[in-house]
Structure formats: structure tokens, C-alpha cells
Design a protein around this motif. Structure first.
Motif, short mmCIF file in Angstrom:
data_model
loop_
_atom_site.label_atom_id
_atom_site.label_comp_id
_atom_site.label_asym_id
_atom_site.label_seq_id
_atom_site.Cartn_x
_atom_site.Cartn_y
_atom_site.Cartn_z
N ALA A 57 0.53 101.83 99.84
CA ALA A 57 1.78 101.15 99.49
C ALA A 57 2.63 100.90 100.73
O ALA A 57 3.28 99.84 100.85
CB ALA A 57 2.55 101.98 98.48
N ALA A 58 2.64 101.85 101.66
CA ALA A 58 3.40 101.66 102.90
C ALA A 58 2.81 100.51 103.71
O ALA A 58 3.56 99.70 104.28
CB ALA A 58 3.39 102.95 103.71
N GLY A 59 1.50 100.42 103.75
CA GLY A 59 0.87 99.32 104.46
C GLY A 59 1.18 97.98 103.83
O GLY A 59 1.49 97.01 104.52
N VAL A 60 1.12 97.91 102.51
CA VAL A 60 1.43 96.67 101.80
C VAL A 60 2.88 96.26 102.04
O VAL A 60 3.19 95.07 102.21
CB VAL A 60 1.16 96.83 100.29
N ALA A 61 3.79 97.22 102.10
CA ALA A 61 5.21 96.91 102.33
C ALA A 61 5.43 96.26 103.69
O ALA A 61 6.39 95.50 103.86
CB ALA A 61 6.04 98.19 102.23
N MET A 62 4.54 96.52 104.64
CA MET A 62 4.69 95.97 105.98
C MET A 62 3.94 94.65 106.18
O MET A 62 4.03 94.05 107.26
CB MET A 62 4.21 97.00 107.00
N ILE A 63 3.23 94.18 105.16
CA ILE A 63 2.43 92.96 105.32
C ILE A 63 3.28 91.76 105.76
O ILE A 63 2.91 91.05 106.71
CB ILE A 63 1.69 92.62 104.02
N GLY A 82 -4.81 102.62 105.10
CA GLY A 82 -4.13 103.37 104.06
C GLY A 82 -4.99 103.56 102.83
O GLY A 82 -5.00 104.63 102.21
N TRP A 83 -5.73 102.50 102.47
CA TRP A 83 -6.62 102.59 101.31
C TRP A 83 -7.72 103.61 101.56
O TRP A 83 -8.06 104.41 100.68
CB TRP A 83 -7.22 101.22 101.02
N LEU A 84 -8.29 103.61 102.77
CA LEU A 84 -9.35 104.56 103.09
C LEU A 84 -8.84 106.00 103.06
O LEU A 84 -9.50 106.90 102.53
CB LEU A 84 -9.92 104.25 104.48
N VAL A 85 -7.65 106.21 103.65
CA VAL A 85 -7.09 107.57 103.66
C VAL A 85 -6.81 108.05 102.24
O VAL A 85 -7.06 109.21 101.90
CB VAL A 85 -5.79 107.60 104.51
N GLN A 86 -6.30 107.14 101.42
CA GLN A 86 -5.92 107.51 100.06
C GLN A 86 -7.14 107.79 99.17
O GLN A 86 -7.12 108.69 98.33
CB GLN A 86 -5.08 106.39 99.44
N HIS A 87 -8.23 107.04 99.37
CA HIS A 87 -9.38 107.16 98.48
C HIS A 87 -10.51 108.01 99.07
O HIS A 87 -11.39 108.45 98.33
CB HIS A 87 -9.91 105.77 98.13
#
Length: 519
Positions: free
Chosen positions: A315-321, A172-177
Motif C-alpha cells: 500500500a505504501a508503494g502504491v501511494a507513491m506511484i 512491497g508485494w514480495l515482502v508482504q507475500h
């Protein structure tokens, strides 16, 4: 007493029992890199789907094939590659697969069209099939002693789950940045430690009396998997038509031919005698259904969090941690638990947890934010981590050591078939329900480009993109219509998951009830 019927069998001649324990655990650490890679690749791609949909504008069917092509090719070749590893050396096959996977990942990262991306995913499936059975079969030979092997398998499963947890965050971080293609470039740094240190620290192992590779069996295995999965997707999206049912029937017929050929061969590609062991067969089934439920759930949750809740990929990835990390914790906790509780009941309890997670979704209200779905994922993840760890140990322990490659390949095939069917079956049903229940307001033909309107009717991502082109009042109507159509499919898929997991829990408790506790 070990939890599996043949766990006391001696190690194969090429397995060394005099290696220092620190070298064994270091070898296990190196084997975790390809495990992490495959797991990261699967979940990171799921979270990149909205970005891929915006960049490449695939149809609904193409979007599913982008997800499904890799596990489809991989599942069709896992048994073949596991058997090949038994013959030429499992470490050698692992190294070859790692080189090919890393190189093709770079090429796939720059795909300019959906067709290129689908082809790249297919090629990655070919080399990915060399990775996973090699890791699990090497573990079986590095750790012949049952208790150490059980812990090693738990760490292996935890690595798979940890990769699944890392995938959404890092991906998610890679896609976002950066851009969606960056998720494929992760393969290069993840493969370097294995390629540099693997030949020195991972012992080679293979079947001491291998037979010839049977090319017709390899082709037959592909002719089983591809038509069946294609037919399932066609039936789910278009209804029970001649094309879908015909391809399923063809695939099943090829399955019969495949089984008959294996029974005639002196050195079969797939040793069918393994399936005569009820523990082995039930453990494989538990693996398939656990991964079916997990990947199907993540597929629609990732879209819900990003497209309906408006969360960024990170944020979606973090929510699933919490939920994804729970699979790691559960897998490690159950290792000592099977010394007090029969492993069959532990597997059944894990599947029952998965059923409970789907129950929350099937009968819950999704309008109050993502909390209910995330809580359901947490329950589901606890069940998956529990079931897959013990079932994997049952699979490896019930097979002779010289057949560890074949057993590991079958176990990995269960992983990939479960993942594949989770996205193909539940994903197709979800897409079909969305398309059938979508009720867009009249008059959009003159307000949107034809391509945007077509995309809105195909996928939730297309509807959200189309809504962004409309005035605010009309945009909200389109979003609400798309959300309602998507939610209808979520309830249907959750109900299917509930029935399957509950049935599997009962079967596991009955079939595996006589497997003794661990020593």
C-alpha cells in the motif's frame, strides 16, 4: 544547434552509423533491464527495511549500513569500471557485471544476519559498478546524433525512474507475500533478456587508444569515498568528534593525492580535463543534488507511511506511484522543451521544484495523514525528472565520444554519490534527531526485554515493535513519543534539503545560462 558544446563531434571509429534504427532502439531496450534492476533494487530495499529490522534486528547504524554499503562500494568503483569498460569493451563489462550481480543477489537473499546482508550488499556494489556506466556510455555510442541521443537519454532516465516506481510496488508485494529476501531474487529474471540477446543486438564499443589500468588510482578512489562517507555518518550520529572529523579529513587528503596523480598520468583513470568544462561540472553537481534530495526524501517517507501511518509495504508503494511516475513524465516532456527554453533554465527549474517540495515538508504539519508528504514528493519528483534528464545529456554531449565511458562513469558516480549522501547524511541526521529527542515513559525496563528497549531507542521500527509488546494504553504513549521524535528529524532534514536545492537552482541558472537551445 545541439545543447552541448561537443555534441557535433564525430562518432568513434568502432561506433557504427549504418545500423538500422530498429536495432538501435532494440539495443536501448535491452540496456533498460540493468537500469531497471538497479533502480528496483534501491527503492525495494528501502521499503523492505521495516521487515529487515524485524527479522534481523540490526542496530540503527547497521540499518543505515545495509542501505549505504551498496552505493558506497558502487560509487567508489564507478569511475574505475567506466575506465575499464573503455579499455576492454563496454558490452563485455556489462555482461560480466550482469552475471555476477544475478548470482550474488541469490546469495544475499538468504542472509541470516545483518553482517551477512551488509557484506552481500558490498559485493553487489562491486558488480553493480560494471552495469550503469556501461549502459550510459553504450547509449552515447549507439546514438551519436544529438537529437536521437537526447531522446535515448530521456528514455534511460525514465527507465531509472520507472524502476524506482516499480520497486516499492513489486518489492512491497514480495515482502508482504513472501519475505524480505525475495526482493533480491528479482535480479535473475531481469538479467536474462540482456544475457540472451545482448551479445547479438548491442554493438561493442571501447576507446580506440586505451591506456593501462592504474591500480593505485583505483585504490585511491576507494580511500576517498569510504572514509568521507563514514565520517559524515559518524558526525551526524555522534557529533563532531575526533573519529568522524578525522576520517573525513583523511578522505579529503586522499582526494588531493588522487587528483594530483591523475594530472601526472599519461592515461589517467579519471580525465580531470573534463571538469574544466563548466557545463560538465555544473551538470554533475545538479545530478548529485537531485538524487540527494530524492533518495533522502524516500528514506524517511517509506518509514513514515509504514510505521506511523500503518500502511502495508504494498500500500505504501502504491501511494507513491503518482509521484514516482511523474519523474518519467517530466523526463520525457523536457526533451522537446529544450528546443524553446535554454537547457540551463530547465535544469534550474527542476531544482527549484525540488526546493519547493522540501519547503512543503519543512513548514507543513505532518499530523493530518500522509497527503502532505505525498504531495511534496510529487513536486519533488517532477523536479528530479526534469533536472536529471537534461543534466545527463549535457554531461554526455560535452565529452568527446572516445571518453564516453569515463563521462558516463562520472555521471553515474554523481547518481550514486547523490543517492549515497541522501541516505547517509539525511538518514544519519534523521536517526540522530530521533535518538536525541525520544522521550519514552518511565518504568519500561521491567516491562520490555533489554533488546527490545535498546531497539526502541535506536530506530523508529524498533519503537513500533516494542510498542506491540505493551498494554494498549502504554503502547500508544510509546508510539506517540516515537512519532514526535521521528517528526523532529524530518523537519530538520527537510530544511537542509530546501537550502541545498534552492542554492543549486540559482547556480545552475547562472552557470548554464549560455548553453544554447537544442536544434
Amino acid at each position: 544547434m545541439a545543447i552541448s558544446f561537443k555534441s557535433s563531434a564525430p562518432a568513434p571509429a568502432d561506433s557504427t552509423t549504418t545500423r538500422s534504427q530498429w536495432r538501435d532502439w532494440l539495443a536501448l531496450g535491452l540496456l533498460m533491464f540493468p537500469v531497471l534492476l538497479v533502480a528496483v533494487d534501491n527503492t525495494a530495499l528501502t521499503f523492505a527495511l521495516p521487515a529487515i529490522a524485524r527479522a534481523l534486528q540490526p542496530s540503527g547504524v547497521q540499518l543505515l549500513w545495509i542501505v549505504d554499503t551498496y552505493p558506497l562500494v558502487l560509487a567508489g568503483l564507478l569511475v574505475s569500471m567506466g575506465s575499464l569498460g573503455d579499455r576492454i569493451g563496454r558490452r563485455r563489462l556489462l555482461i560480466l557485471g550482469s552475471i555476477g550481480f544475478a548470482g550474488l543477489s541469490v546469495a544475499t537473499a538468504f542472509a541470516p544476519a545483518p553482517e551477512w546482508l551488509i557484506a552481500g550488499r558490498a559485493a553487489l556494489g562491486f558488480f553493480g559498478a560494471m552495469l550503469m556506466p556501461s549502459t550510459l556510455s553504450l547509449i552515447r555510442n549507439i546514438f551519436p546524433e544529438p537529437n536521437r541521443r537526447r531522446l535515448a537519454v530521456a528514455i534511460w532516465a525514465a527507465g531509472f525512474s520507472g524502476g524506482a516506481a516499480l520497486g516499492p510496488i513489486f518489492g512491497g508485494w514480495l515482502v508482504q507475500h513472501f519475505w524480505w529476501g525475495a526482493i533480491f531474487l528479482v535480479a535473475v529474471p531481469l538479467m536474462l533478456p540482456l544475457l540472451v540477446f545482448g551479445p547479438a543486438f548491442i554493438p561493442e564499443s571501447k576507446d580506440p587508444a586505451p591506456g593501462k589500468v592504474d591500480i593505485p588510482s583505483i585504490l585511491l578512489s576507494m580511500l576517498v569515498m569510504v572514509p568521507v562517507v563514514y565520517g559524515i555518518k559518524a558526525v551526524a550520529t555522534e557529533g563532531p568528534g575526533a573519529a568522524g572529523l578525522g576520517t573525513i579529513a583523511f578522505g579529503l587528503a586522499m582526494g588531493v593525492v588522487f587528483v594530483q596523480r591523475q594530472q601526472r598520468l599519461k592515461h589517467p583513470l579519471l580525465d580531470m580535463s573534463l571538469f574544466r568544462n563548466r557545463v560538465f561540472s555544473m551538470a554533475i553537481s545538479a545530478n548529485i543534488l537531485a538524487l540527494f534530495s530524492f533518495n533522502g526524501f524516500i528514506l524517511f517517507l517509506a518509514q513514515h507511511l509504514q510505521l506511523l501511518e500503518g500502511l502495508t509495504p504494498s500500500a505504501a508503494g502504491v501511494a507513491m506511484i503518482p509521484a514516482l511516475a511523474a519523474t518519467v513524465v517530466a523526463g520525457l516532456v523536457v526533451v522537446p522543451l529544450v528546443r524553446k527554453v535554454r537547457p540551463g533554465y530547465v535544469v534550474a527549474a527542476g531544482l527549484a521544484f525540488s526546493a519547493a517540495g522540501y519547503t512543503m515538508v519543512a513548514f507543513g504539519n505532518h499530523d493530518g495523514g500522509p497527503s502532505l508528504l505525498l504531495a511534496a514528493l510529487l513536486v519533488l519528483a517532477l523536479g528530479v525528472g526534469t533536472a536529471e534528464t537534461i543534466s545527463n545529456d549535457l554531461i554526455l554531449g560535452s565529452a568527446p565520444p572516445e571518453k564516453s565511458g569515463a563521462a558516463a562513469a562520472i555521471s553515474e558516480t554523481g547518481y550514486e554519490v547523490g543517492s549515497l549522501l541522501g541516505t547517509a547524511v539525511l538518514g544519519s541526521i534523521l536517526t540522530a534527531s530521533y535518538q536525541q529527542n525520544l522521550r519514552l515513559p518511565a518504568g519500561l525496563d521491567g516491562m520490555l526485554p533489554a533488546s527490545s528497549l535498546h531497539s526502541a531507542r535506536e530506530t523508529l521500527a524498533g519503537a513500533v515493535e516494542a510498542a506491540n509488546l505493551l498494554p494498549s494504553s502504554l503502547s500508544e504513549v510509546v508510539r506517540e513519543a516515537a512519532a514526535a521524535a521521528f517528526d523532529s528529524g524530518v523537519h530538520i532534514t527537510a530544511a537542509i534539503g530546501l537550502v541545498l536545492m534552492a542554492t543549486a537552482a540559482v547556480l545552475a541558472a547562472v552557470v548554464l545560462r549560455k548553453v544554447p537551445k537544442a536544434a
